[in-house]
Every structure is written in C-alpha cells, then in structure tokens.
Design a protein around this motif. Sequence first.
Motif, PDB file in Angstrom:
ATOM      1  N   ARG A 107     -12.847  -8.627   7.740  1.00 37.99           N
ATOM      2  CA  ARG A 107     -11.798  -8.715   6.717  1.00 37.99           C
ATOM      3  C   ARG A 107     -12.365  -9.158   5.379  1.00 37.99           C
ATOM      4  O   ARG A 107     -13.212 -10.048   5.306  1.00 37.99           O
ATOM      5  CB  ARG A 107     -10.707  -9.681   7.160  1.00 37.99           C
ATOM      6  N   SER A 148      -6.769  -1.206   7.020  1.00 33.89           N
ATOM      7  CA  SER A 148      -5.403  -1.651   6.753  1.00 33.89           C
ATOM      8  C   SER A 148      -5.476  -2.562   5.549  1.00 33.89           C
ATOM      9  O   SER A 148      -6.359  -3.421   5.462  1.00 33.89           O
ATOM     10  CB  SER A 148      -4.836  -2.416   7.943  1.00 33.89           C
ATOM     11  N   ILE A 149      -4.550  -2.367   4.612  1.00 39.70           N
ATOM     12  CA  ILE A 149      -4.579  -3.126   3.373  1.00 39.70           C
ATOM     13  C   ILE A 149      -3.226  -3.782   3.166  1.00 39.70           C
ATOM     14  O   ILE A 149      -2.197  -3.106   3.130  1.00 39.70           O
ATOM     15  CB  ILE A 149      -4.906  -2.222   2.169  1.00 39.70           C
ATOM     16  N   MET A 172      -1.269  -7.193   5.811  1.00 41.56           N
ATOM     17  CA  MET A 172      -2.363  -6.377   6.351  1.00 41.56           C
ATOM     18  C   MET A 172      -2.128  -6.088   7.832  1.00 41.56           C
ATOM     19  O   MET A 172      -2.309  -4.960   8.290  1.00 41.56           O
ATOM     20  CB  MET A 172      -3.699  -7.096   6.150  1.00 41.56           C
TER      21      MET A 172
END
Length: 194
Positions: A107, A148-149, A172
């Motif tokens: 991350r 994934s944002i 996220m």
Amino acid sequence: HAVGMRAGERCVVLLALTAGQVPSRYDPLTGLLDFEALVDRVGRSLERARLEDGSPFALLLVGVDRFTLITVRYGWALGNEALRMVADRLAVNLRPGDVVSRVGGDRFCAILDRLRDPADGALVAERVKEFLGRPFEVGPDEVSLSFSIGVVTSEEGYASAEDMIEDAKTAMLEAQPVVGTSVVARIRATPEVS
C-alpha cells in the motif's frame, strides 16, 4: 519530485539504503516516506488548510490487488522489485510537491496538496489508474497489476491525520474488486456534503 524531497535528496536516500544505512522516516525498500512521516505530513497539511489558505488537499491510498500472487509466482525478491517499480511510477508521475509514501506491505499513499477543487483528487486518481495500469516487467514477464484506489479530501473537516488516513483506507478497501474481475482500479471519492 513527487516524494516531497528536493530533487537530489531521493537519490541520496536510495544510495544510503543500498549502503545499508536506513534514515529514519523513510521506507527501507522504496526510499519513500514511511507511515510515521505520512501522518506528520497529513497533520501539517490539515493545519495549513485550516489556518492559512484553506485550499483543499486529497489523500489517495493505493493498494496492489492480490499482490500475494506476485510473490508466490516470482518470489519475494521480484515481488519487492515490483513494489519498487510501483513506488517509482507513483513518484515520477505526480505533481512536484505531492508527497508519496509507502504505508506498509503493498500500500502506498499520496498527498495531493493545494488542489484548486476537491473533485481534482478523483481526477488525479483516474490518471494514477492509467499510469499504473501499464504493464510492469517482473522477471522475464510483463505483468499487469490491478490497483484499488481510495480518495478522501480535507473538505470533510478531519480532526486528525489518523482519521483522514483511516477513511482513505476504508475507501480503498471498498474499491477492491471481486476476485476474478478484470477491473484495474475502482475509485471511491468522498461524496460532497450538502
């Protein structure tokens, strides 16, 4: 440079890392700011937005989806190299002055400071999705990673850096695709308060 350092400073940090010296507040794998430094920077940005100019900023929390599959297939060394490539791609493709950090594992977080409009955070996330969507060379293969944002903005009036980072993490996680889909990234922008 997008990592929140002067142009040559990131090179010095990376040289120190290869020499076995780990400066505090930097991630030893990527040379980006670490989580502790991120919390400090977000806190300063919140304070600036409150007291100085009121210009909004956004946090993008970027997670590499199913990263474990990379380490299973290619091993930890090439998995770490993939993380360094993601870090580099983030650092060079954001605006000068934007801050990129590794918050752990797979991350990353970017502080998009002094936005003209809070909605610009979601627009930047779309751009991030595009440049991270290009294949990475992992070992002998070109690998397309999915991300994934989560996007949150300072307009929500956060009391602390930790609260803002936690909301970005939640966004996220909500953006993570269902296993088996071909989605590269989903973006959840915090809805406007009416």
